[in-house]
Design a protein around this motif. Structure first.
Motif, PDB file in Angstrom:
ATOM      1  N   ILE A   1       2.995 -54.099 -18.124  1.00 47.09           N
ATOM      2  CA  ILE A   1       1.784 -54.744 -18.647  1.00 47.09           C
ATOM      3  C   ILE A   1       0.654 -54.652 -17.624  1.00 47.09           C
ATOM      4  N   PHE A   2       0.971 -54.904 -16.337  1.00 50.03           N
ATOM      5  CA  PHE A   2      -0.068 -54.870 -15.310  1.00 50.03           C
ATOM      6  C   PHE A   2      -0.698 -53.491 -15.206  1.00 50.03           C
ATOM      7  N   LEU A   3       0.123 -52.437 -15.178  1.00 42.93           N
ATOM      8  CA  LEU A   3      -0.414 -51.079 -15.078  1.00 42.93           C
ATOM      9  C   LEU A   3      -1.228 -50.721 -16.320  1.00 42.93           C
ATOM     10  N   ASP A   4      -0.802 -51.220 -17.464  1.00 45.23           N
ATOM     11  CA  ASP A   4      -1.553 -50.976 -18.695  1.00 45.23           C
ATOM     12  C   ASP A   4      -2.911 -51.670 -18.633  1.00 45.23           C
ATOM     13  N   LEU A   5      -2.937 -52.910 -18.127  1.00 43.35           N
ATOM     14  CA  LEU A   5      -4.209 -53.622 -17.981  1.00 43.35           C
ATOM     15  C   LEU A   5      -5.113 -52.925 -16.968  1.00 43.35           C
ATOM     16  N   LEU A   6      -4.516 -52.457 -15.886  1.00 41.63           N
ATOM     17  CA  LEU A   6      -5.284 -51.816 -14.819  1.00 41.63           C
ATOM     18  C   LEU A   6      -5.977 -50.549 -15.306  1.00 41.63           C
ATOM     19  N   SER A   7      -5.245 -49.711 -16.023  1.00 42.91           N
ATOM     20  CA  SER A   7      -5.768 -48.395 -16.390  1.00 42.91           C
ATOM     21  C   SER A   7      -6.276 -48.335 -17.828  1.00 42.91           C
ATOM     22  N   GLY A   8      -6.235 -49.467 -18.518  1.00 42.11           N
ATOM     23  CA  GLY A   8      -6.660 -49.468 -19.911  1.00 42.11           C
ATOM     24  C   GLY A   8      -8.113 -49.869 -20.080  1.00 42.11           C
ATOM     25  N   ARG A   9      -8.466 -50.233 -21.295  1.00 40.06           N
ATOM     26  CA  ARG A   9      -9.846 -50.579 -21.630  1.00 40.06           C
ATOM     27  C   ARG A   9     -10.307 -51.822 -20.863  1.00 40.06           C
ATOM     28  N   ASP A  10     -11.506 -51.735 -20.273  1.00 41.20           N
ATOM     29  CA  ASP A  10     -12.098 -52.855 -19.539  1.00 41.20           C
ATOM     30  C   ASP A  10     -11.165 -53.384 -18.454  1.00 41.20           C
ATOM     31  N   GLY A  11     -10.525 -52.467 -17.742  1.00 39.55           N
ATOM     32  CA  GLY A  11      -9.568 -52.875 -16.713  1.00 39.55           C
ATOM     33  C   GLY A  11     -10.170 -53.781 -15.659  1.00 39.55           C
TER      34      GLY A  11
ATOM     35  N   ALA B  91     -12.611 -55.968 -15.932  1.00 43.88           N
ATOM     36  CA  ALA B  91     -12.848 -57.326 -16.417  1.00 43.88           C
ATOM     37  C   ALA B  91     -11.566 -58.151 -16.358  1.00 43.88           C
ATOM     38  N   TRP B  92     -10.457 -57.555 -16.785  1.00 45.86           N
ATOM     39  CA  TRP B  92      -9.187 -58.294 -16.784  1.00 45.86           C
ATOM     40  C   TRP B  92      -8.642 -58.444 -15.371  1.00 45.86           C
ATOM     41  N   LEU B  93      -8.850 -57.432 -14.549  1.00 43.97           N
ATOM     42  CA  LEU B  93      -8.414 -57.528 -13.156  1.00 43.97           C
ATOM     43  C   LEU B  93      -9.181 -58.642 -12.439  1.00 43.97           C
ATOM     44  N   ARG B  94     -10.469 -58.748 -12.723  1.00 41.54           N
ATOM     45  CA  ARG B  94     -11.282 -59.793 -12.093  1.00 41.54           C
ATOM     46  C   ARG B  94     -10.787 -61.180 -12.511  1.00 41.54           C
ATOM     47  N   GLN B  95     -10.403 -61.327 -13.776  1.00 43.34           N
ATOM     48  CA  GLN B  95      -9.898 -62.623 -14.226  1.00 43.34           C
ATOM     49  C   GLN B  95      -8.575 -62.963 -13.543  1.00 43.34           C
ATOM     50  N   LEU B  96      -7.697 -61.981 -13.404  1.00 41.27           N
ATOM     51  CA  LEU B  96      -6.424 -62.221 -12.725  1.00 41.27           C
ATOM     52  C   LEU B  96      -6.645 -62.559 -11.254  1.00 41.27           C
ATOM     53  N   ASN B  97      -7.645 -61.916 -10.651  1.00 38.40           N
ATOM     54  CA  ASN B  97      -7.964 -62.193  -9.253  1.00 38.40           C
ATOM     55  C   ASN B  97      -8.541 -63.596  -9.105  1.00 38.40           C
ATOM     56  N   GLU B  98      -9.461 -63.956  -9.995  1.00 40.70           N
ATOM     57  CA  GLU B  98     -10.086 -65.272  -9.926  1.00 40.70           C
ATOM     58  C   GLU B  98      -9.071 -66.385 -10.181  1.00 40.70           C
TER      59      GLU B  98
ATOM     60  N   ASP C   6     -12.010 -57.199  -1.874  1.00 38.16           N
ATOM     61  CA  ASP C   6     -11.355 -57.327  -3.180  1.00 38.16           C
ATOM     62  C   ASP C   6     -12.337 -57.116  -4.330  1.00 38.16           C
ATOM     63  N   GLU C   7     -13.552 -57.648  -4.193  1.00 33.80           N
ATOM     64  CA  GLU C   7     -14.538 -57.470  -5.254  1.00 33.80           C
ATOM     65  C   GLU C   7     -15.002 -56.014  -5.335  1.00 33.80           C
ATOM     66  N   HIS C   8     -15.142 -55.365  -4.183  1.00 29.55           N
ATOM     67  CA  HIS C   8     -15.486 -53.936  -4.178  1.00 29.55           C
ATOM     68  C   HIS C   8     -14.422 -53.126  -4.913  1.00 29.55           C
ATOM     69  N   THR C   9     -13.154 -53.465  -4.696  1.00 31.05           N
ATOM     70  CA  THR C   9     -12.067 -52.750  -5.360  1.00 31.05           C
ATOM     71  C   THR C   9     -12.130 -52.930  -6.870  1.00 31.05           C
ATOM     72  N   VAL C  10     -12.387 -54.157  -7.306  1.00 35.66           N
ATOM     73  CA  VAL C  10     -12.515 -54.404  -8.744  1.00 35.66           C
ATOM     74  C   VAL C  10     -13.709 -53.621  -9.305  1.00 35.66           C
ATOM     75  N   GLU C  11     -14.804 -53.589  -8.554  1.00 43.32           N
ATOM     76  CA  GLU C  11     -15.975 -52.818  -8.979  1.00 43.32           C
ATOM     77  C   GLU C  11     -15.616 -51.340  -9.119  1.00 43.32           C
ATOM     78  N   ALA C  12     -14.810 -50.809  -8.201  1.00 40.55           N
ATOM     79  CA  ALA C  12     -14.408 -49.400  -8.262  1.00 40.55           C
ATOM     80  C   ALA C  12     -13.583 -49.118  -9.516  1.00 40.55           C
ATOM     81  N   ILE C  13     -12.689 -50.041  -9.869  1.00 38.87           N
ATOM     82  CA  ILE C  13     -11.940 -49.905 -11.128  1.00 38.87           C
ATOM     83  C   ILE C  13     -12.921 -49.885 -12.302  1.00 38.87           C
ATOM     84  N   GLY C  14     -13.951 -50.708 -12.209  1.00 41.62           N
ATOM     85  CA  GLY C  14     -14.973 -50.731 -13.256  1.00 41.62           C
ATOM     86  C   GLY C  14     -15.710 -49.412 -13.382  1.00 41.62           C
TER      87      GLY C  14
END
Length: 933
Positions: free
Chosen positions: A452-462, A464-471, A500-508
């Protein structure tokens, strides 16, 4: 004077007899003594004398609070309360003095109450905060009352205080509050100071009744809209490296908003009143959460208090120049491999993250307790209900009987279902996600959780969901290595976000490339993403590319080791693990080569091809590079850098696809001349032959045929007119640069003089090609941008640029003086140190010595460095200029006067010494080091 009052007065008097107060609790009561000074025996002293007394008292207030705060006898919150309480004594004394000074009238006086509002009303005040006052009446104010208000305000202004004030009746207050949420909020904190208490009691009762009539919903909506506008202005992310302590996300204002909502809904005065089953709302927060709120209040107030004192003004933004000072004042020192300022900022970022999480937890609870619980409806389909979820207000929530503590994988299922079905996560569900995130440790290595995590990471709007999990704190529990980069900043001006925020931005950014939203900005990377076979590896590599920052050493090498351990735990195959580890190890290869090396040099291309070896890895590396760069900040990416990355990619791809596509040098030179001649076939043969004989091989291999043709026209015009200097400019909008070409007689120091003129013109050089022709002329090309990273394209500025170059080369422009006039960097950036460094490499090129110079950027730096190189008798063939915030990284390809590499150790040492001297500021720079034979 009573003994207790005498002791209290001594406590704020900066005299040798002042007693130490340890610990400090309630502020000293000095009100009777101050009033006695202003109105002795019932007779007010003269205004000038009163002003002097009040100034001394105000100075003592600030001095005593600052002294106790800096001695750590008071925390930030306690100091703010002291400041407000002692300011009360000043305001009340002025009120009494005004009342005694103004003559009584025969008409009936309309009573009024002097009320503190806003932050001052809450009983907290920073050293340079505004003082908000309300003159409250129950009827139109009498003439004497109006004079009383004016008398007080002028006295306060003469003391240098910033006062926000209003005169309103009780009815006015209610009408204004109903129509303006800002006034309504300020009145929530209303606190009587002096005057008629009955008027205030009347207001308090009417205001409480009005709030009940208006309801909670409109106030909640107004505060949410206000917060959204504030975050849009000061930053949506709580992890900006120059945060706004008061108004930014996770700052004091967000905490105050929680307090206002609680106060409006339940009438509480303190957040701990919400703890416990018998508390308003039925126990909206736990004891631990109440302590977290208190810690955040205290820490942020301490930072704010220090910031005001250091700045000497009401400064709320913690800029680079204040960060090390405030951190040191708060006791943060170097620990292990982390500087004190980085430790301080990490603590700050963890605090603002906690505030953001507390907001997500508490606000929905307040809303539901005030407005009623949502209607939890069964899911519209069996699959959703079987998964353990339901809908509330159209948003996803855990169904009754399903607990995240007992089955932690439900937390990931919740996020995945929200994404798949286009639903929002209900605030109450997100509150549960935050509170139960600690149970994510049970999911490490769990196959379903990994999938599930890898699907969230590489899927649609990854992102946004990664940021929520981080927050929510889930990510730090699920990936323990992630916890080390949460809130981690690098004390430089290049990075805008924490790691960490830079990394989430890169996923974005990967998501933007995937959706083809960057096809114009990054067309190659957008196209390549759809061709990748290792998509999952790319996303994991992006997640881990900076995972080892803050550990000391090379974060790429350490990160590659971390990837070897993390990837198998996430369920990646051995092949994917190797790919991820390789990408993390080399994630800077493409950018460092494109911006610091001559990509026209065949060895540069072959060296990269030898490292990459695979077209798939090259594609992955380019896409990762684009994502990494665009995630750093809005000013890092520009058209010129995009062009260099594309050109480097295609050249390496050509080598990998068809073997060695770099034929012998003579063959490539001959082809370049043939291509140029074909474009110039209409020119007379002697003119063509002269031009083809001018350039050395390096010149012919540095430009395309169209540029060669333009150069031929420049040479012809110069020969025909006999002009000693020819300058041409060409705006390249697609590359976001302006090309400046200078043709003149060559002489030592030519590059340096042109670079100095360009600095005076306000142009930043991003790349340069320097060519001495066979007839002793120079054909030098510079690619420049303006201060914003765009093409230097305004006609009047281009004209001035040409004039300045001509004046510099003729000696009529005093470069040193003019460069000193160029605007310097903002003071806030001077706290960021850039250690000077000179690296000389004789292996990066087969034909040139490569010099890499790192130093603090400033106007005229390139002029000083190139002057130092010329003074050593070196010839510059090309220059590659890059800036990372205030750090300049400039690379020069040079030869000696015989056209050979510089390999003599004594000459290299002299060159290194001269360049190190050139990196110093002009004020501290010693005399230039002359070249020795």
């Amino acid at each position: 004077m009573k003994a207790s009052q005498t002791a209290a007065l001594q406590a704020i008097t900066p005299s040798g007899g002042a007693r130490a107060i340890t610990p400090l609790a309630d502020p000293p009561d000095v009100l009777p003594d101050l009033i006695a000074h202003l109105v002795p025996d019932g007779h007010p002293i003269a205004r000038d004398a009163a002003l002097a007394v009040l100034r001394r008292h105000l100075g003592r207030i600030h001095s005593r609070v600052q002294q106790a705060f800096e001695a750590r006898e008071l925390s930030g919150l306690s100091a703010a309360r002291w400041m407000a309480a002692l300011t009360d004594t000043l305001i009340v004394a002025i009120h009494s003095y005004a009342d005694a000074t103004l003559p009584a009238t025969r008409t009936r006086e309309v009573p009024f109450c002097l009320v503190a509002t806003g932050g001052y009303g809450r009983g907290v005040l920073a050293p340079f905060s505004d003082i908000d006052l309300l003159f409250l009446t129950d009827a139109p104010m009498s003439p004497r009352g109006q004079r009383h208000v004016e008398f007080m305000l002028y006295l306060l202004w003469d003391l240098g205080l910033k006062v926000g004030h209003a005169t309103r009746s009780v009815t006015d207050c209610l009408e204004d509050a109903k129509g303006d949420a800002t006034i309504l909020t300020a009145l929530l904190d209303a606190r009587p100071l002096a005057g008629d208490g009955a008027v205030f009691n009347l207001f308090a009762a009417a205001f409480a009744k009005a709030r009940a009539d208006w309801g909670f919903g409109h106030f909640l909506s107004a505060k949410r809209a206000e917060r959204a506008a504030r975050h849009a202005r000061y930053g949506e992310s709580p992890f900006l490296v120059e945060p706004h302590v008061k108004e930014g996300r996770g700052g004091l204002r967000d905490l105050q908003t929680l307090y206002w909502l609680s106060r409006y809904a339940f009438g509480v005065q303190r957040m701990p009143e919400l703890v416990g089953a018998d508390a308003p709302g039925g126990g909206l927060i736990t004891e631990e959460e109440a302590k977290a709120i208190r810690r955040a209040w205290d820490f942020l107030w301490t930072v704010r208090f220090h910031l005001h004192l250091v700045a000497g003004r009401a400064e709320e933004r913690l800029t680079f120049d204040f960060q090390p000072v405030v951190g040191a004042r708060m006791g943060y020192t170097r620990h292990g491999k982390q500087d004190g300022v980085e430790r301080f900022m990490k603590h700050l970022f963890l605090t603002v993250r906690d505030v953001a999480r507390l907001t997500r937890m508490l606000e929905p609870g307040i809303e539901r307790a005030a407005l009623g619980l949502p209607a939890v409806l069964p899911a519209s389909d069996r699959a959703l209900s079987d998964a353990g979820f339901a809908l509330a207000d159209g948003k996803l929530i855990a169904a009754p009987g399903f607990d995240f503590r007992e089955k932690p994988v439900l937390m990931l299922r919740l996020v995945k279902l929200a994404r798949d079905r286009g639903l929002e996560i209900h605030p109450l569900a997100f509150r549960a996600l935050i509170r139960q995130s600690r149970h994510a440790v049970k999911l490490r290595g769990d196959p379903e959780a990994n999938a599930i995590f890898l699907d969230l990471l590489s899927g649609r709007d990854g992102a946004a969901w990664l940021r929520q999990l981080n927050e929510a704190g889930f990510l730090s529990r699920f990936l323990p290595d992630w916890a080390r980069i949460v809130g981690l900043m690098q004390f430089d001006t290049y990075h805008v976000f924490t790691v960490d925020e830079h990394t989430v931005e890169a996923i974005g950014v990967l998501g933007q490339l995937d959706r083809n939203e960057l096809s114009e900005i990054a067309p190659v990377a957008s196209e390549l993403l759809g061709q990748l076979q290792s998509r999952r590896a790319l996303y994991v590599a992006t997640l881990l590319h900076d995972i080892a920052k803050g550990r000391g050493g090379d974060h790429s090498e350490l990160g590659a080791q971390v990837a070897q351990e993390v990837c198998p735990r996430l369920g990646l195959t051995p092949e994917e693990t190797e790919t991820v580890s390789w990408l993390v190890l080399h994630h800077l290869l493409i950018s460092q080569t494109a911006f610091k090396r001559d990509i026209e040099d065949p060895k540069t291309i072959l060296d990269i091809a030898e490292v990459v070896q695979s077209p798939e890895r090259l594609r992955l590396l380019l896409v990762l590079t684009v994502a990494d760069m665009r995630a750093v900040g809005p000013k890092v990416w520009n058209g010129w850098k995009a062009t260099l990355l594309r050109e480097l990619y295609w050249r390496v791809a050509e080598v990998l696809a068809g073997g060695l596509s770099v034929p012998e040098r003579d063959v490539r030179v001959a082809r370049a001349k043939e291509a140029a001649a074909s474009l110039l076939k209409g020119r007379p043969k002697p003119e063509l032959e002269r031009f083809l004989s001018l350039g050395y091989p390096g010149y012919w291999l540095s430009f395309d045929p169209q540029t060669h043709a333009r150069h031929a026209m420049m040479v012809r015009e110069a020969d025909t007119s006999g002009t000693p200097l020819t300058i041409r400019t060409r705006v390249l909008e697609a590359r976001s640069v302006t090309e400046v070409t200078v043709y003149c007689t060559d002489h030592p120091g030519l590059f340096s003089k042109i670079a100095g003129a360009l600095a005076v013109a306000g142009a930043s050089i991003v790349d340069a090609r320097i060519h001495t022709m066979t007839d002793g002329t120079a054909l030098d090309t510079f690619w420049v941008q303006d201060a914003s990273g765009a093409a230097f394209d305004q006609p009047h500025r281009l004209a001035r640029l040409s004039v300045l170059i001509e004046q510099s080369l003729s000696g009529r422009l005093k470069l040193a003086e003019e460069i000193r006039k160029v605007r310097r960097e903002p003071a806030r950036l001077r706290a960021v140190t850039v250690p000077p460094r000179v690296v000389i490499d004789n292996h990066a090129s087969n034909t040139h010595t490569v010099i890499e110079v790192n130093g603090r950027d400033r106007p005229g730096l390139l002029h000083d460095m190139t002057a130092a190189i010329s003074a050593q008798g070196m010839q510059i063939a090309s220059a590659h200029i890059t800036t990372y915030g205030v750090r300049a990284v400039d690379v020069f390809y040079v030869k000696d006067v015989f056209g050979l590499k510089i390999e003599n150790e004594r000459k290299l040492a002299q060159l290194r010494e001269a360049l190190a001297a050139s990196l110093m500021t002009p004020e501290s720079q010693p005399a230039p080091v002359p070249a020795r034979a």
